[in-house]
Design a protein around this motif. Structure first.
Motif, PDB file in Angstrom:
ATOM      1  N   LYS A 183       0.865  -1.175   0.000  1.00 27.84           N
ATOM      2  CA  LYS A 183       0.000   0.000   0.000  1.00 27.84           C
ATOM      3  C   LYS A 183       0.907   1.232   0.000  1.00 27.84           C
ATOM      4  CE  LYS A 183      -3.905   1.981   2.423  1.00 27.84           C
ATOM      5  NZ  LYS A 183      -4.708   1.981   3.637  1.00 27.84           N
TER       6      LYS A 183
ATOM      7  N   GLU B  91      -6.976   8.605  -2.144  1.00 28.49           N
ATOM      8  CA  GLU B  91      -7.195   7.233  -2.577  1.00 28.49           C
ATOM      9  C   GLU B  91      -6.445   6.259  -1.657  1.00 28.49           C
ATOM     10  OE1 GLU B  91      -6.890   4.403  -6.533  1.00 28.49           O
ATOM     11  OE2 GLU B  91      -6.584   6.552  -6.735  1.00 28.49           O
TER      12      GLU B  91
ATOM     13  N   THR C 209      -8.426   6.407   1.911  1.00 24.35           N
ATOM     14  CA  THR C 209      -9.826   5.993   1.980  1.00 24.35           C
ATOM     15  C   THR C 209     -10.140   4.797   1.096  1.00 24.35           C
ATOM     16  OG1 THR C 209     -10.547   7.454   0.184  1.00 24.35           O
ATOM     17  CG2 THR C 209     -10.546   8.372   2.428  1.00 24.35           C
ATOM     18  N   GLY C 210      -9.291   4.554   0.101  1.00 24.20           N
ATOM     19  CA  GLY C 210      -9.559   3.468  -0.829  1.00 24.20           C
ATOM     20  C   GLY C 210     -10.504   3.848  -1.949  1.00 24.20           C
ATOM     21  N   ILE C 211     -10.937   5.100  -1.959  1.00 26.38           N
ATOM     22  CA  ILE C 211     -11.823   5.550  -3.036  1.00 26.38           C
ATOM     23  C   ILE C 211     -11.221   6.778  -3.707  1.00 26.38           C
ATOM     24  CG2 ILE C 211     -13.938   4.640  -2.001  1.00 26.38           C
ATOM     25  CD1 ILE C 211     -14.557   7.478  -1.033  1.00 26.38           C
ATOM     26  N   GLN C 212     -11.595   6.981  -4.946  1.00 27.87           N
ATOM     27  CA  GLN C 212     -11.125   8.166  -5.659  1.00 27.87           C
ATOM     28  C   GLN C 212     -12.016   9.339  -5.278  1.00 27.87           C
ATOM     29  OE1 GLN C 212     -11.041   7.143  -9.805  1.00 27.87           O
ATOM     30  NE2 GLN C 212      -9.156   5.987  -9.584  1.00 27.87           N
TER      31      GLN C 212
ATOM     32  N   LYS D 117      -5.330  13.759  -4.807  1.00 28.57           N
ATOM     33  CA  LYS D 117      -6.117  12.582  -5.202  1.00 28.57           C
ATOM     34  C   LYS D 117      -5.398  11.290  -4.812  1.00 28.57           C
ATOM     35  CE  LYS D 117      -8.634  14.823  -8.925  1.00 28.57           C
ATOM     36  NZ  LYS D 117      -8.917  14.882 -10.362  1.00 28.57           N
ATOM     37  N   SER D 118      -4.085  11.257  -4.989  1.00 34.71           N
ATOM     38  CA  SER D 118      -3.309  10.066  -4.610  1.00 34.71           C
ATOM     39  C   SER D 118      -3.383   9.815  -3.107  1.00 34.71           C
ATOM     40  CB  SER D 118      -1.848  10.231  -5.028  1.00 34.71           C
ATOM     41  OG  SER D 118      -1.724  10.310  -6.416  1.00 34.71           O
TER      42      SER D 118
END
Length: 114
Positions: free
Chosen positions: A46, A70, A73-76, A66-67
């Motif tokens: 990760k 992500e 949170t695991g979401i975009q 954004k990176s």
């Protein structure tokens, strides 16, 4: 294809296994496998993976934000930090809870990097 970078990959793995903060700079001529070395090292770990682009700081901050989101949170998400300092402070808070890996890459011609 990944050939001839076993020593460098082992060095990165040793730094990763360390129980302290580590920082590695990977540099060299174009087209010698730096990006592939990093990709091999990250593998399934990760990590916050950010590649800077030659545009402007605003666009790079947006991509970095954004990176980070992500990663955390695991979401975009389209949530943006107000500054690089704010983004790095957030990453520092994340690192207090879980060991974090940040891969930030930047490309420039040698004459423009000085």
């Amino acid at each position: 294809m990944f050939i001839g970078r076993d020593r460098e990959l082992k060095t990165l793995c040793n730094l990763y296994a360390s129980d302290k903060f580590e920082f590695a700079v990977i540099y060299g001529r174009r087209r010698v496998g730096k990006t592939e070395l990093i990709n091999q090292f990250i593998g399934e770990k990760k990590a916050i993976y950010f590649m800077g682009i030659e545009s402007n700081a605003k666009q790079n901050l947006e991509n970095f934000s954004k990176s980070i989101f992500e990663f955390s949170t695991g979401i975009q998400a389209d949530t943006l930090f107000a500054s690089f300092q704010a983004a790095l402070e957030y990453v520092f808070q994340l690192a207090q809870k879980e060991r974090s890996r940040i891969v930030a890459m930047s490309f420039c011609e040698p004459r423009s990097c000085s």
